[in-house]
Design a protein around this motif. Structure first.
Motif, PDB file in Angstrom:
ATOM      1  N   GLU A 122       0.836  -1.184   0.000  1.00 22.85           N
ATOM      2  CA  GLU A 122       0.000   0.000   0.000  1.00 22.85           C
ATOM      3  C   GLU A 122       0.881   1.248   0.000  1.00 22.85           C
ATOM      4  OE1 GLU A 122      -3.681   1.782  -0.133  1.00 22.85           O
ATOM      5  OE2 GLU A 122      -3.430  -0.368   0.141  1.00 22.85           O
ATOM      6  N   SER A 125       2.813   3.208   3.056  1.00 22.20           N
ATOM      7  CA  SER A 125       2.964   2.311   4.189  1.00 22.20           C
ATOM      8  C   SER A 125       4.313   2.426   4.859  1.00 22.20           C
ATOM      9  CB  SER A 125       2.738   0.858   3.741  1.00 22.20           C
ATOM     10  OG  SER A 125       1.395   0.653   3.370  1.00 22.20           O
ATOM     11  N   SER A 145       7.239  -1.350  11.918  1.00 21.34           N
ATOM     12  CA  SER A 145       6.078  -0.766  11.254  1.00 21.34           C
ATOM     13  C   SER A 145       5.061  -1.857  10.966  1.00 21.34           C
ATOM     14  CB  SER A 145       6.494  -0.068   9.959  1.00 21.34           C
ATOM     15  OG  SER A 145       5.370   0.471   9.295  1.00 21.34           O
ATOM     16  N   ASP A 146       3.796  -1.431  10.826  1.00 21.97           N
ATOM     17  CA  ASP A 146       2.715  -2.314  10.375  1.00 21.97           C
ATOM     18  C   ASP A 146       2.413  -1.957   8.931  1.00 21.97           C
ATOM     19  OD1 ASP A 146       2.427  -3.614  12.807  1.00 21.97           O
ATOM     20  OD2 ASP A 146       1.053  -2.086  13.576  1.00 21.97           O
ATOM     21  N   LEU A 147       2.753  -2.861   8.005  1.00 21.98           N
ATOM     22  CA  LEU A 147       2.601  -2.607   6.571  1.00 21.98           C
ATOM     23  C   LEU A 147       1.294  -3.198   6.084  1.00 21.98           C
ATOM     24  CD1 LEU A 147       6.231  -3.302   5.304  1.00 21.98           C
ATOM     25  CD2 LEU A 147       5.183  -1.117   5.926  1.00 21.98           C
ATOM     26  N   ALA A 148       0.642  -2.469   5.153  1.00 21.61           N
ATOM     27  CA  ALA A 148      -0.614  -2.916   4.557  1.00 21.61           C
ATOM     28  C   ALA A 148      -0.384  -3.251   3.094  1.00 21.61           C
ATOM     29  CB  ALA A 148      -1.682  -1.835   4.707  1.00 21.61           C
ATOM     30  N   ASP A 154      -5.855  -6.197   6.449  1.00 23.55           N
ATOM     31  CA  ASP A 154      -4.976  -6.554   7.562  1.00 23.55           C
ATOM     32  C   ASP A 154      -3.617  -5.894   7.399  1.00 23.55           C
ATOM     33  OD1 ASP A 154      -6.996  -8.153   8.559  1.00 23.55           O
ATOM     34  OD2 ASP A 154      -6.274  -9.932   7.477  1.00 23.55           O
ATOM     35  N   THR A 155      -2.984  -5.672   8.533  1.00 24.63           N
ATOM     36  CA  THR A 155      -1.612  -5.150   8.525  1.00 24.63           C
ATOM     37  C   THR A 155      -0.687  -6.239   9.016  1.00 24.63           C
ATOM     38  OG1 THR A 155      -1.899  -4.276  10.750  1.00 24.63           O
ATOM     39  CG2 THR A 155      -2.373  -2.783   8.921  1.00 24.63           C
ATOM     40  N   HIS A 156       0.569  -6.120   8.596  1.00 25.25           N
ATOM     41  CA  HIS A 156       1.560  -7.142   8.928  1.00 25.25           C
ATOM     42  C   HIS A 156       2.717  -6.475   9.650  1.00 25.25           C
ATOM     43  CE1 HIS A 156      -0.448 -10.027   6.227  1.00 25.25           C
ATOM     44  NE2 HIS A 156      -0.661  -8.974   5.445  1.00 25.25           N
TER      45      HIS A 156
END
Length: 509
Positions: A122, A125, A145-148, A154-156
């Motif tokens: 995304e 991100s 970080s939480d990547l989309a 959902d984020t990873h």
């Protein structure tokens, strides 16, 4: 809610078990939180160190590829960088543990910078502060970080590592980012969290069960002791606690049984002494009747002939007559008390008017001789009760006599009041009054508030009056304050009444 409150207030076991569960849950929760934090920190640090090390190796490889390139055209160079990204993501291991994002060439103006990535990440991100740091100066930088991904909500969790690359042919700079997934670490952390939650719940239940079992073992003998104590309070002194073992509970049970046996023995001894005393008083009172009657007849003969005696003998005859009258009154009181103690006192009930009793009491010649002003209150209406006129009249005359002899009051009030359930007659004086201790002891037998103020009384009048009131199912109460006077309230229930409270409430109450 009221049931829970009552259970909490009355059950020691409920309080012990609840407090143990709450405290153990708090301790387990704090311990689990600290352990989970340490595990999460260890997993994150381990993944970060490995990610930075692998990213640095990739940065060196990418820069080597750029250094080996001889192309100076931007289009050709861009194609070479794209192939480099594909090469980095398709090689270096069978299972790729990272994604790549390449930005560049970086422009000094505000134009759009081309972005190439190995996955559908995304836009936006990447951490903004990390992106600025990599673009601003050379070096290796990292962030959690939480990547989309595109098409996914959902984020990873990831570790993002970035660094600058410089193309020697054109002098352009690029920003290369390694995105290392932390899903394995997150799964491990979730597994640890579930294990801690289930283990903590099992531990709390186990501790609660142990607390319930232990408290029950301790409290069951206490409950048994309470039930037996209640039976003792109701007069059943034959009960005993079961003694088993030699622990503290068994020793408590033995001590409790010994205490009960001692109490039973003492009560029996006191009952025997009381019966002997009652019998002695009754026998002596009856035995003294005959000689007293004989002596009194002789004293009356002497008293009637006193005018023919010399003054000293005449005075002796008068004193003898007075003391014999007093002795007869004391003997009569003792006989009445012995009947009360033996439960042999009987009532001769009749319909009487307490208002009329109050008016008759106010006409007592003794009050006129003392110069006491008597005020009648509430005697205009009939106050009908079923009572023994002899005993009621004795109560009222005792109260008036005490007020006249001992209070030193120039005025006495006699008040009659009634409600649906009872009739009350109050005698109030405005003399020396009663202190707090005297309010409680004024009905004790042979007790006097101030021996210096006695004028030949026996100390039994108020005790007999209270017994007479109780025999009617009523009450006789006293109130007073030093220097403000005292008040005695007689309350007799009506035949059809149900109320048990006095119709008159004292001003001193």
């Amino acid at each position: 809610m009221r049931r829970l409150t009552r259970l909490w207030r009355r059950s020691i076991q409920a309080r012990v078990v609840t407090s143990t569960i709450v405290l153990s849950a708090l301790v387990i929760a704090l311990t689990g939180w600290a352990l989970l934090r340490d595990v999460a920190g260890g997993l994150a640090d381990s993944r970060r160190v490995a990610a930075i090390s692998e990213a640095k190796s990739g940065f060196d490889y990418a820069q080597t590829q750029l250094d080996a390139s001889v192309e100076t055209e931007p289009a050709t160079q861009s194609q070479a960088l794209t192939q480099m990204v594909d090469s980095l993501t398709s090689s270096r291991g069978a299972k790729r543990t990272y994604e790549l994002v390449l930005e560049g060439p970086l422009l000094t103006g505000t134009g759009e910078v081309p972005i190439r990535s190995s996955a559908a990440i995304e836009a936006g991100s990447l951490p903004a502060d990390l992106d600025r740091a990599v673009r601003s100066k050379p070096g290796t930088y990292w962030r959690y970080s939480d990547l989309a991904l595109l098409g996914s909500s959902d984020t990873h969790p990831s570790v993002v590592v970035g660094s600058q690359l410089r193309a020697p042919g054109t002098g352009d700079t690029y920003a290369l980012f390694y995105l290392f997934s932390m899903e394995d670490q997150q799964e491990t952390l979730d597994l640890v969290r579930r294990a801690l939650l289930l283990g903590g719940l099992a531990m709390v239940l186990m501790v609660g069960g142990v607390a319930w079992l232990v408290s029950r073992q301790v409290l069951d003998p206490v409950r048994l002791a309470r039930r037996i104590a209640e039976r003792y309070a109701s007069g059943n002194l034959e009960q005993r606690m079961h003694v088993s073992g030699e622990d503290d509970i068994a020793r408590l049970s033995s001590s409790f049984n010994q205490m009960a046996a001692s109490l039973q023995s003492q009560i029996r001894r006191l009952e025997n002494l009381s019966r002997l005393q009652q019998r002695f008083v009754s026998d002596v009172s009856h035995e003294l009747r005959t000689p007293l009657t004989t002596v009194q007849m002789a004293s009356e003969v002497l008293y009637d002939a006193r005018e023919r005696f010399d003054p000293q003998t005449a005075r002796s005859a008068e004193l003898l007559k007075g003391e014999l009258d007093r002795f007869e009154s004391l003997l009569s009181d003792l006989l009445d008390l012995s009947r009360f103690d033996a439960g042999a006192a009987k009532l001769e009930l009749d319909t009487i008017d307490l208002s009329q009793v109050a008016r008759s009491g106010a006409d007592d010649p003794m009050l006129a001789r003392k110069g006491i002003d008597v005020a009648l209150i509430g005697v205009d209406e009939p106050a009908i009760v079923e009572a023994d006129i002899r005993r009621i009249d004795r109560i009222v005359r005792n109260l008036l006599t005490n007020a006249a002899k001992y209070s030193g009051s120039p005025r006495i009030e006699i008040e009659v009041a009634q409600n649906d359930g009872c009739v009350s007659l109050a005698v109030r004086d405005f003399g020396v009054g009663l202190s707090g201790d005297e309010n409680l002891r004024v009905f004790d037998r042979f007790w006097r508030a101030d021996p210096a103020r006695t004028q030949g009384g026996t100390g039994l009048g108020l005790a007999i009056s209270r017994e007479d009131a109780a025999l009617h199912g009523g009450t006789l109460q006293a109130w007073g304050r030093p220097g403000e006077g005292s008040e005695f309230v007689l309350t007799i229930p009506k035949p059809e009444g149900t109320a048990k409270f006095p119709a008159i409430t004292s001003v001193f109450a």
